[in-house]
Design an enzyme around this catalytic site. Sequence first.
Site, short mmCIF file in Angstrom:
data_model
loop_
_atom_site.label_atom_id
_atom_site.label_comp_id
_atom_site.label_asym_id
_atom_site.label_seq_id
_atom_site.Cartn_x
_atom_site.Cartn_y
_atom_site.Cartn_z
N THR A 156 0.05 5.13 -7.30
CA THR A 156 1.79 4.32 -7.57
C THR A 156 2.19 5.44 -8.07
OG1 THR A 156 0.24 4.11 -9.38
CG2 THR A 156 0.53 1.77 -7.92
N LYS A 182 -6.70 7.50 -8.72
CA LYS A 182 -5.12 8.02 -8.67
C LYS A 182 -4.60 7.91 -10.02
CE LYS A 182 -3.02 5.36 -9.52
NZ LYS A 182 -2.07 4.50 -10.86
N THR A 193 -4.66 4.64 -16.93
CA THR A 193 -4.63 3.64 -16.01
C THR A 193 -4.51 4.62 -15.01
OG1 THR A 193 -2.69 3.61 -16.53
CG2 THR A 193 -2.84 3.39 -15.10
N GLU A 278 2.86 11.82 -15.56
CA GLU A 278 4.51 11.77 -15.11
C GLU A 278 5.70 12.71 -16.55
OE1 GLU A 278 5.02 7.13 -15.90
OE2 GLU A 278 3.49 6.61 -14.11
#
Length: 315
Positions: A156, A182, A193, A278
């Site tokens: 993603t 992932k 996540t 991120e």
Amino acid sequence: KIIPGGGIVSAKGFAATGHCAGLKASKKDDMALVICTEPNGAAAAGVFTQSVVRAAPVDICREQLKASGNTAKAIVINSGQANAATGQAGYDDAQLCIKTLAELLKVEKTKILISSTGVIGKRIKMPEYLEGLKALVKEVETTEAAGQRAAKAIMTTDLVSKSIAFECEIQGKRVVVGGMGKGSGMIHPNMATMLSYITCDVGVDGKAWQGMVARAADKSFNQITVDGDTSTNDTLIGLASGASGVFVKEGTKEFQMIEDMVTSCCQYIAKSIARDGEGSTVLIEVNVEGAASDADARCIAKTVCGSNLFKAAVF
């Protein structure tokens, strides 16, 4: 040792692929399929999010593993929509996906596992998804390229795909553990996540395999953090095909050798997820020495690496 370029299909008895069904605006591959090519499927184990708010695929996978007696034939994964916070409609969508794939593969419905990742609150684009299943079943291969395509299809916000494989010799035969994962945001201990999948070609009792995968998760995915947010979709699934012809029994040296490889595989993927976090610029590893117990050491390490003040200072 590490297998160069290895991944989810490095172990015997598995095939995989990725496909672009149109679930993501990027028009990149957004569906992946991993199947066990052995007639009776594989021993299956799962570790899932501890969040009280869970996506439909998480609850369904738990149900499937219980109903099948910890066995599975295939895992289907989509990116783009997380199918979380979608209520009964989302649960029904996932069940239809499972039913459709089971019919395509001509296997029992309980032998299908499912995962989703992407935008929370959005239902899966069902027409595109169901057509994608047909393409996946036709396109699965045992090549490393197919495995790498599957790894890219589940991404993603990840910047890079994450795959690894290890091999060793047991009873004079080559055995392999491979995996893909992932994850980039909403990463925090007690599963985060992330979606990760492990394959192995030894034969092993289903309950013993579940214990092995759970212990590996404790030593890997449950030890990483990026932003302190726990997710709705965290999933780690392990499949053991038995295709190598080697059977390992719990409590033996051979069983421990496999557990060491499974743990190494999970740790590699976990570190890759943290490194790809991120906004991350560095990967911090916290080593604790002299603690009274392993639990105390983990608590100390998590407190340090979970501190926003500390992370800001390092940044």
